[in-house]
Design an enzyme around this catalytic site. Structure first.
Site, PDB file in Angstrom:
ATOM      1  N   LYS A  76     -48.060  15.616  10.102  1.00  0.00           N
ATOM      2  CA  LYS A  76     -48.769  15.506  11.376  1.00  0.00           C
ATOM      3  C   LYS A  76     -47.779  15.817  12.499  1.00  0.00           C
ATOM      4  O   LYS A  76     -46.905  15.014  12.821  1.00  0.00           O
ATOM      5  CB  LYS A  76     -49.309  14.076  11.573  1.00  0.00           C
ATOM      6  CG  LYS A  76     -50.255  14.000  12.760  1.00  0.00           C
ATOM      7  CD  LYS A  76     -50.056  12.778  13.621  1.00  0.00           C
ATOM      8  CE  LYS A  76     -49.166  12.970  14.803  1.00  0.00           C
ATOM      9  NZ  LYS A  76     -49.564  13.897  15.864  1.00  0.00           N
ATOM     10  N   GLU A  99     -33.195   5.726  27.061  1.00  0.00           N
ATOM     11  CA  GLU A  99     -33.278   7.178  26.903  1.00  0.00           C
ATOM     12  C   GLU A  99     -34.250   7.768  27.929  1.00  0.00           C
ATOM     13  O   GLU A  99     -35.391   7.338  28.023  1.00  0.00           O
ATOM     14  CB  GLU A  99     -33.778   7.506  25.487  1.00  0.00           C
ATOM     15  CG  GLU A  99     -33.745   8.983  25.178  1.00  0.00           C
ATOM     16  CD  GLU A  99     -34.124   9.294  23.728  1.00  0.00           C
ATOM     17  OE1 GLU A  99     -35.177   8.814  23.269  1.00  0.00           O
ATOM     18  OE2 GLU A  99     -33.356  10.008  23.061  1.00  0.00           O
ATOM     19  N   GLU A 153     -35.701   8.839  12.625  1.00  0.00           N
ATOM     20  CA  GLU A 153     -34.701   9.364  13.562  1.00  0.00           C
ATOM     21  C   GLU A 153     -35.269   9.139  14.953  1.00  0.00           C
ATOM     22  O   GLU A 153     -36.342   9.637  15.268  1.00  0.00           O
ATOM     23  CB  GLU A 153     -34.451  10.867  13.330  1.00  0.00           C
ATOM     24  CG  GLU A 153     -33.695  11.196  12.067  1.00  0.00           C
ATOM     25  CD  GLU A 153     -32.319  10.558  11.974  1.00  0.00           C
ATOM     26  OE1 GLU A 153     -31.761  10.123  13.013  1.00  0.00           O
ATOM     27  OE2 GLU A 153     -31.798  10.459  10.851  1.00  0.00           O
ATOM     28  N   GLY A 169     -41.287   4.467  16.284  1.00  0.00           N
ATOM     29  CA  GLY A 169     -40.544   4.389  15.020  1.00  0.00           C
ATOM     30  C   GLY A 169     -40.500   2.974  14.461  1.00  0.00           C
ATOM     31  O   GLY A 169     -40.754   2.752  13.270  1.00  0.00           O
ATOM     32  N   GLN A 193     -43.791  13.394  30.821  1.00  0.00           N
ATOM     33  CA  GLN A 193     -42.330  13.379  30.675  1.00  0.00           C
ATOM     34  C   GLN A 193     -41.660  13.630  32.027  1.00  0.00           C
ATOM     35  O   GLN A 193     -40.647  13.007  32.346  1.00  0.00           O
ATOM     36  CB  GLN A 193     -41.892  14.420  29.641  1.00  0.00           C
ATOM     37  CG  GLN A 193     -40.420  14.398  29.324  1.00  0.00           C
ATOM     38  CD  GLN A 193     -39.946  13.100  28.672  1.00  0.00           C
ATOM     39  OE1 GLN A 193     -40.491  12.649  27.678  1.00  0.00           O
ATOM     40  NE2 GLN A 193     -38.933  12.474  29.271  1.00  0.00           N
ATOM     41  N   GLY A 221     -38.944  10.635  16.533  1.00  0.00           N
ATOM     42  CA  GLY A 221     -39.637  10.421  17.801  1.00  0.00           C
ATOM     43  C   GLY A 221     -39.045   9.247  18.545  1.00  0.00           C
ATOM     44  O   GLY A 221     -37.844   8.972  18.430  1.00  0.00           O
ATOM     45  N   CYS A 225     -32.493  14.525  21.295  1.00  0.00           N
ATOM     46  CA  CYS A 225     -32.074  13.143  21.039  1.00  0.00           C
ATOM     47  C   CYS A 225     -30.557  13.035  21.030  1.00  0.00           C
ATOM     48  O   CYS A 225     -30.006  11.954  21.203  1.00  0.00           O
ATOM     49  CB  CYS A 225     -32.678  12.630  19.736  1.00  0.00           C
ATOM     50  SG  CYS A 225     -32.484  13.761  18.377  1.00  0.00           S
TER      51      CYS A 225
HETATM   52  P1  NDP Z   1     -43.715   9.384  20.095  1.00  0.00           P
HETATM   53  O1  NDP Z   1     -42.692   8.621  19.341  1.00  0.00           O
HETATM   54  O2  NDP Z   1     -44.890   8.639  20.556  1.00  0.00           O
HETATM   55  O3  NDP Z   1     -44.236  10.607  19.209  1.00  0.00           O
HETATM   56  C1  NDP Z   1     -43.572  11.123  18.082  1.00  0.00           C
HETATM   57  C2  NDP Z   1     -44.589  11.400  16.980  1.00  0.00           C
HETATM   58  O4  NDP Z   1     -45.204  10.173  16.596  1.00  0.00           O
HETATM   59  C3  NDP Z   1     -45.727  12.321  17.430  1.00  0.00           C
HETATM   60  O5  NDP Z   1     -46.138  13.124  16.356  1.00  0.00           O
HETATM   61  C4  NDP Z   1     -46.817  11.318  17.778  1.00  0.00           C
HETATM   62  O6  NDP Z   1     -48.090  11.895  17.739  1.00  0.00           O
HETATM   63  C5  NDP Z   1     -46.633  10.292  16.691  1.00  0.00           C
HETATM   64  N1  NDP Z   1     -47.206   8.983  16.978  1.00  0.00           N
HETATM   65  C6  NDP Z   1     -47.463   8.429  18.182  1.00  0.00           C
HETATM   66  N2  NDP Z   1     -47.984   7.199  18.035  1.00  0.00           N
HETATM   67  C7  NDP Z   1     -48.074   6.958  16.708  1.00  0.00           C
HETATM   68  C8  NDP Z   1     -48.547   5.856  15.917  1.00  0.00           C
HETATM   69  N3  NDP Z   1     -49.017   4.757  16.471  1.00  0.00           N
HETATM   70  N4  NDP Z   1     -48.492   5.953  14.575  1.00  0.00           N
HETATM   71  C9  NDP Z   1     -47.994   7.057  13.980  1.00  0.00           C
HETATM   72  N5  NDP Z   1     -47.554   8.142  14.680  1.00  0.00           N
HETATM   73  C10 NDP Z   1     -47.574   8.094  16.025  1.00  0.00           C
HETATM   74  O7  NDP Z   1     -43.001  10.118  21.289  1.00  0.00           O
HETATM   75  P2  NDP Z   1     -43.689  10.882  22.540  1.00  0.00           P
HETATM   76  O8  NDP Z   1     -43.964  12.267  22.158  1.00  0.00           O
HETATM   77  O9  NDP Z   1     -44.828  10.082  23.063  1.00  0.00           O
HETATM   78  O10 NDP Z   1     -42.495  10.853  23.601  1.00  0.00           O
HETATM   79  C11 NDP Z   1     -42.195   9.642  24.263  1.00  0.00           C
HETATM   80  C12 NDP Z   1     -40.701   9.446  24.357  1.00  0.00           C
HETATM   81  O11 NDP Z   1     -40.139   9.404  23.052  1.00  0.00           O
HETATM   82  C13 NDP Z   1     -39.938  10.578  25.024  1.00  0.00           C
HETATM   83  O12 NDP Z   1     -39.961  10.459  26.399  1.00  0.00           O
HETATM   84  C14 NDP Z   1     -38.562  10.396  24.447  1.00  0.00           C
HETATM   85  O13 NDP Z   1     -37.882   9.397  25.164  1.00  0.00           O
HETATM   86  C15 NDP Z   1     -38.829   9.911  23.049  1.00  0.00           C
HETATM   87  N6  NDP Z   1     -38.736  10.991  22.049  1.00  0.00           N
HETATM   88  C16 NDP Z   1     -37.615  11.052  21.304  1.00  0.00           C
HETATM   89  C17 NDP Z   1     -37.462  12.063  20.391  1.00  0.00           C
HETATM   90  C18 NDP Z   1     -36.232  12.157  19.572  1.00  0.00           C
HETATM   91  O14 NDP Z   1     -36.000  13.182  18.926  1.00  0.00           O
HETATM   92  N7  NDP Z   1     -35.409  11.133  19.548  1.00  0.00           N
HETATM   93  C19 NDP Z   1     -38.469  13.111  20.191  1.00  0.00           C
HETATM   94  C20 NDP Z   1     -39.646  12.938  21.014  1.00  0.00           C
HETATM   95  C21 NDP Z   1     -39.737  11.909  21.905  1.00  0.00           C
HETATM   96  P3  NDP Z   1     -48.772  12.462  19.109  1.00  0.00           P
HETATM   97  O15 NDP Z   1     -47.849  13.423  19.716  1.00  0.00           O
HETATM   98  O16 NDP Z   1     -49.982  13.109  18.584  1.00  0.00           O
HETATM   99  O17 NDP Z   1     -49.016  11.256  19.938  1.00  0.00           O
END
Ligand code: NDP
Length: 477
Positions: free
Chosen positions: A172, A379, A247, A230, A328, A225, A281
């Site tokens: 997903k 972050e 991660e 996480g 963002q 994410g 990240c």
């Molecule tokens: P999220 O952690 O919410 O999203 C990452 C993934 O998790 C996406 O595929 C998202 O789906 C999915 N997801 C969201 N909610 C759930 C849930 N309850 N159960 C299972 N999967 C879920 O990050 P965001 O994209 O909302 O970004 C928010 C913040 O996260 C950023 O501002 C940044 O600070 C951080 N981030 C960090 C990353 C890293 O590499 N360390 C990468 C991305 C974000 P969907 O997109 O469909 O909601």
């Protein structure tokens, strides 16, 4: 209009709900439309992966290697086209986007080789006449939840090892980037992957992601994410007895000591903090600078940051692409406000107007900060870095490690002694010397410590820790 669909058991499926895929460089450019799956589709995808596992887990390493190698070659052959799609849907400027696609292609080629290198051990038993064999087997159905910031490389570095070692997959991707994941899945299907081995479900994380995480038929979850999402996923995986790998975020320090080469340090900070719009990240978000070099470093970095050209990801002149979306962008701006209220001086960070309407923001440097300010604890995930002035190397090291995160940690120095000391004492999964904290190789382990990561490392030969399960066999002659 291009439609992105879920792919289950070898079929591309329709849905009644959809979401536009908007180009953050040009909000009038709709890249495509994602048809959104529901929970029933997730159940179907998991059942399809479970069914396919029976045969796929028994294929030879050669069969799996050939498919991964063919997929890698196809990705590399299409890098410009896929890079353009990536730049349009995520906003990474074209050279960075092509670089990411190249990385994805190389990852598939690397894991084609890894499929052949699983190996095992034969251990003499403590009992007479007995031999012990320790082998690795595929885990089963792997659920993958991926973020928007590396829309092809992160799916690649999860899918390639999963398939190489004989697992089946339900992935997903983040809602913001359905296009790259779709193209990747298409390429794998065209490379000869049997139906059901790789399934794609598009839709919101809280529904689709959650259905994957809570399903009793998924054996493991790999997630990249935010920390909040996480942690919640890990708790649910424990409840349902799944193996889990996370991660998450970073607040990565880059230390600059008095003896550093100023040009090296400024260029490493510029790249680490601002390139890829700071949406990494591993971004160098805390610049910890000793007193004697501080003013020269800050002056040079401010000048170079102010000169960075922000613009459309497909414009050749652009050095910094747009922020991924409006949410963002608001998060970035709100952190600048908080930093200013807490006493930091903000340089840059202005919204930028361009011929197309998009989420454009000039990179920002916040000086005069202390490590306890929120800008240095949380972050931001945008083109924002802060400077912390310290007396000497000892204080720099202490400040670098004073963070709940531990993904990457860097130092700029010309002293071998200081570099060696820092490499050993940095509380991080990855340490960089005279280089940005972001920007890593594809064939070595990636991951962090403390709140940045959970579970085994990703990438390189270490990926097999997560994607295989160990069996111990006792054989009596
Ligand atoms: P999220 O952690 O919410 O999203 C990452 C993934 O998790 C996406 O595929 C998202 O789906 C999915 N997801 C969201 N909610 C759930 C849930 N309850 N159960 C299972 N999967 C879920 O990050 P965001 O994209 O909302 O970004 C928010 C913040 O996260 C950023 O501002 C940044 O600070 C951080 N981030 C960090 C990353 C890293 O590499 N360390 C990468 C991305 C974000 P969907 O997109 O469909 O909601």
């Amino acid at each position: 209009m291009t439609q992105y669909r879920s792919f289950i058991n070898g079929e591309w499926l329709g849905a009644s709900d959809s979401l536009p895929n908007v180009n953050p460089s040009d909000l009038s450019d709709i890249v495509g439309e994602a048809l959104l799956a529901d929970e029933a589709r997730v159940t179907d995808a998991i059942a399809s992966a479970r069914h396919a596992f029976r045969n796929w887990s028994l294929t030879t390493p050669q069969q799996r290697a050939d498919i991964l190698d063919a997929a890698g070659a196809k990705i590399l052959a299409r890098r410009e086209e896929l890079g353009t799609l990536l730049a349009r849907e995520e906003g990474k400027r074209l050279p960075e986007a092509i670089g990411e696609v190249t990385r994805a292609g190389n990852i598939f080629k690397y894991f084609a080789g890894e499929a052949l290198r699983v190996g095992g051990e034969i251990v003499p038993s403590v009992r007479p006449g007995m031999t012990v064999e320790v082998t690795r087997e595929p885990l089963g159905v792997i659920g993958m939840i991926t973020p928007w910031n590396f829309p092809i490389a992160i799916p690649a570095w999860k899918i390639a090892p999963a398939l190489a070692f004989g697992n089946t997959v339900v992935i997903k991707p983040a809602e913001a980037v359905p296009g790259c994941a779709t193209e990747l899945v298409k390429i794998l299907a065209e490379s000869g992957l049997p139906a059901g081995v790789l399934n794609l479900v598009l839709g919101p994380g809280r529904v689709i992601g959650n259905a994957l995480v809570t399903s009793p038929d998924v054996d493991a979850i790999t997630f990249t994410g935010s920390e909040t999402t996480g942690r919640a996923i890990a708790a649910k995986c424990v409840e349902t007895g799944k193996k889990v790998q996370l991660e998450m975020g970073g607040k990565n320090p880059m230390v600059v000591v008095d003896d550093a080469d100023l040009d090296v340090a400024v260029n490493a900070a510029l790249d680490g903090a601002f390139f890829s719009t700071g949406q990494r990240c591993t971004a160098s978000s805390r610049l910890i600078v000793t007193a004697r070099i501080h003013d020269r470093f800050v002056g040079a970095l401010q000048q170079m940051a102010a000169a960075l050209v922000v613009g459309h990801a497909l414009d050749n002149a652009t050095q910094i692409g747009p922020v991924v979306d409006g949410r963002q962008l608001q998060q970035n701006l709100s952190y600048l406000k908080i930093a200013s209220e807490e006493g930091g001086q903000v340089f840059g960070g202005e919204l930028v107007e361009r011929p197309t309407k998009g989420f454009f923001m000039q990179p920002a440097l916040v000086t005069g900060t202390t490590n306890s300010m929120r800008i240095n604890r949380e972050e931001v995930f945008g083109p924002v870095a802060s400077v912390i002035k310290v007396a000497d190397y000892d204080e720099a090291l202490a400040v670098a490690n004073d963070t709940p995160y531990g993904l990457a940690s860097g130092i700029c120095t010309t002293s071998l002694k200081i570099a060696a000391h820092f490499k050993r004492r940095a509380e991080a999964g990855m340490v960089m010397v005279n280089a940005p904290t972001a920007g890593v190789d594809y064939h070595v382990p990636f991951g962090g410590r403390k709140r940045s990561s959970y579970g085994p490392r990703e990438q390189g030969a270490y990926a097999r820790e997560f994607y295989t399960i160990v069996k111990t066999a006792y054989v009596k002659a």
